[in-house]
Design an enzyme around this catalytic site. Structure first.
Site, short mmCIF file in Angstrom:
data_model
loop_
_atom_site.label_atom_id
_atom_site.label_comp_id
_atom_site.label_asym_id
_atom_site.label_seq_id
_atom_site.Cartn_x
_atom_site.Cartn_y
_atom_site.Cartn_z
N GLY A 72 0.81 -1.22 0.00
CA GLY A 72 0.00 0.00 0.00
C GLY A 72 0.84 1.26 0.00
O GLY A 72 0.54 2.23 -0.72
N GLN A 180 -7.86 -0.29 3.13
CA GLN A 180 -8.78 -0.88 4.12
C GLN A 180 -10.10 -1.33 3.49
O GLN A 180 -10.87 -2.05 4.13
CB GLN A 180 -9.06 0.13 5.23
N SER A 200 -3.38 -3.39 -0.71
CA SER A 200 -2.28 -4.12 -0.09
C SER A 200 -2.72 -5.53 0.31
O SER A 200 -3.74 -5.70 0.97
CB SER A 200 -1.82 -3.35 1.15
N HIS A 202 -1.62 -7.81 2.52
CA HIS A 202 -1.67 -8.31 3.91
C HIS A 202 -2.86 -7.77 4.69
O HIS A 202 -3.10 -8.19 5.83
CB HIS A 202 -0.35 -8.05 4.63
N THR A 238 12.36 -7.98 -10.90
CA THR A 238 11.80 -9.32 -11.06
C THR A 238 10.59 -9.47 -10.13
O THR A 238 10.67 -9.16 -8.95
CB THR A 238 12.87 -10.38 -10.75
N CYS A 326 1.51 2.34 12.84
CA CYS A 326 2.74 3.02 12.42
C CYS A 326 3.18 4.04 13.46
O CYS A 326 4.26 4.58 13.38
CB CYS A 326 2.51 3.72 11.09
#
Ligand SMILES: *Cc1c(COP(=O)(O)O)cnc(C)c1O
Length: 386
Positions: A72, A180, A200, A202, A238, A326
């Site tokens: 993200g 989210q 994102s 995860h 890659t 965070c």
């Protein structure tokens, strides 16, 4: 030992076993580089393009509009910095909100250092951006509006359609951080006026370190990582085939379970909130009452220090978070809590609980019991008998 209770799904989620199983061959025997011409490379390339097609299909996008990234944060950085740079001959003004994730806010601050002008929109007490102010801030120099889809701290879902329609009318590009929302809410880039969108893996039970940026076909976005020709030359390096395959599987499963999980989590949330508001005094419930991510609950307890409360909750095996993940280590009140104007006496006692489908009513009961005891303790009251 009491049961582990994980209530921090907005920080990250556990990878589903099906996701791990889908990834496994690409971590071991199917290790080809998608840029090579022989059979193994073709096998990797096929897996990569299948994953892209799956993700595109689930969002009503076209395959060529999905660009894989490292998550993200990268997607937000790419969208904001690259569009601002590409359009600087038109103007150097972008509009965002005061409640964005730091990946957006700090990208905007970086642009300010480069001489751009950024407007940070206010939000109301529920965290909803001020549309009136958005109209006033628009100028012929505005090239990008970036407002998040669903807030990671207080769960508020922003009026994305209104913002996007306004942007479109004015010929301004619209980016949304939907990290989210994707996997939790039905997101269709065909029905919604979104030009760029970040997601994102995860956050929807996929692996960490992988995400994507949706870029509407007509929008030319410059390369973000220069190098080889991967991602049509726009994001070299890659490809992380295993993680990309895992993310596609996770999104497929999330979408399949979406309606059921949405209903379940909304009920669980309402139960949690109603009981806390009834059984604990001097608490605010933050965020919008119903325009809200289903599993998000955010409270501010007056006279309580959130960090201390989290330590006590963890002793009861309950994992929640204060503000956004965070910010750990900082005692500062979160910018989101500040923006919605939580009263001073409550601010420092803000705790976020974000639920997932594996959480049960029993776990919420245990959490409420722990909250009642520990909030009383931190307020200097003798623990209640419970
Ligand atoms: C988690 C999160 C991000 C960052 O995503 P990463 O993949 O961890 O870099 C960005 N925006 C929001 C709203 C988030 O919740």
């Amino acid at each position: 030992m009491s049961e582990e209770i994980y209530l921090d799904h907005a920080a990250t989620t556990q990878m589903w076993p099906e996701v791990k199983a889908a990834m496994e061959p690409y971590l071991t025997e199917k290790f080809g580089n998608a840029s090579t011409a022989y059979d193994m490379g073709k096998e990797a390339k096929k897996a990569l393009e299948e994953a892209r097609g799956t993700i595109a299909g689930l969002l009503d996008a076209k395959s060529e509009e999905i660009f894989f990234t490292s998550g993200g944060s990268e997607s937000d950085n790419w969208a904001i910095k690259s569009i601002a740079g590409e359009k600087k001959h038109i103007g150097r003004h972008i509009i965002t909100s005061k409640v964005e994730h730091h990946a957006v806010l700090n990208s905007c601050r970086y642009l300010e250092e480069l001489g751009y002008e950024v407007s940070y929109l206010d939000v109301d007490e529920y965290g909803v951006v001020d549309m009136e102010q958005l109209r006033e801030e628009l100028s012929p120099h505005t090239t990008l509006i970036t407002v998040m889809y669903g807030n990671n701290e207080i769960g508020t879902v922003e009026p994305i359609a209104d913002i996007g329609n306004l942007a479109r009318q004015k010929g301004i590009l619209f980016h949304t951080d939907a990290v989210q929302a994707v996997g939790q809410l039905p997101v269709s880039v065909r029905r919604l006026p979104i030009d760029l969108m970040s997601a994102s893996g995860h956050k929807f039970h996929g692996p960490k370190g992988v995400g994507f940026l949706y870029v509407r076909g007509e929008v030319g976005i410059p390369s973000f990582i220069h190098g080889g020709g991967q991602e049509t030359g726009k994001r070299a390096g890659t490809e992380n085939i295993a993680s990309i395959v895992g993310m596609a599987e996770a999104l497929k499963l999330s979408c399949r379970k979406m309606q059921k999980n949405y209903q379940y989590l909304t009920r669980l949330r309402n139960y949690f909130v109603q009981r806390v508001l009834r059984e604990i005094a001097d608490v605010t419930y933050n965020g919008h009452p119903y325009m809200r991510l289903p599993g998000n609950v955010n409270f501010s307890f007056a006279g309580v220090d959130a960090t201390a409360l989290l330590v006590l909750l963890e002793e009861d095996n309950i994992r929640a978070s204060a503000g956004s993940a965070c910010n750990t280590g900082e005692t500062r009140v979160s910018h989101v809590i500040e923006a919605i104007g939580v009263p001073k006496a409550y601010e420092a006692g803000t705790v976020r609980f974000t639920m997932g489908a594996e959480n049960t009513v029993k776990q919420i009961d245990v959490t409420i019991r722990s909250l009642k005891r520990n909030v009383a303790l931190l307020r200097g009251n003798p623990p209640e008998n419970d």
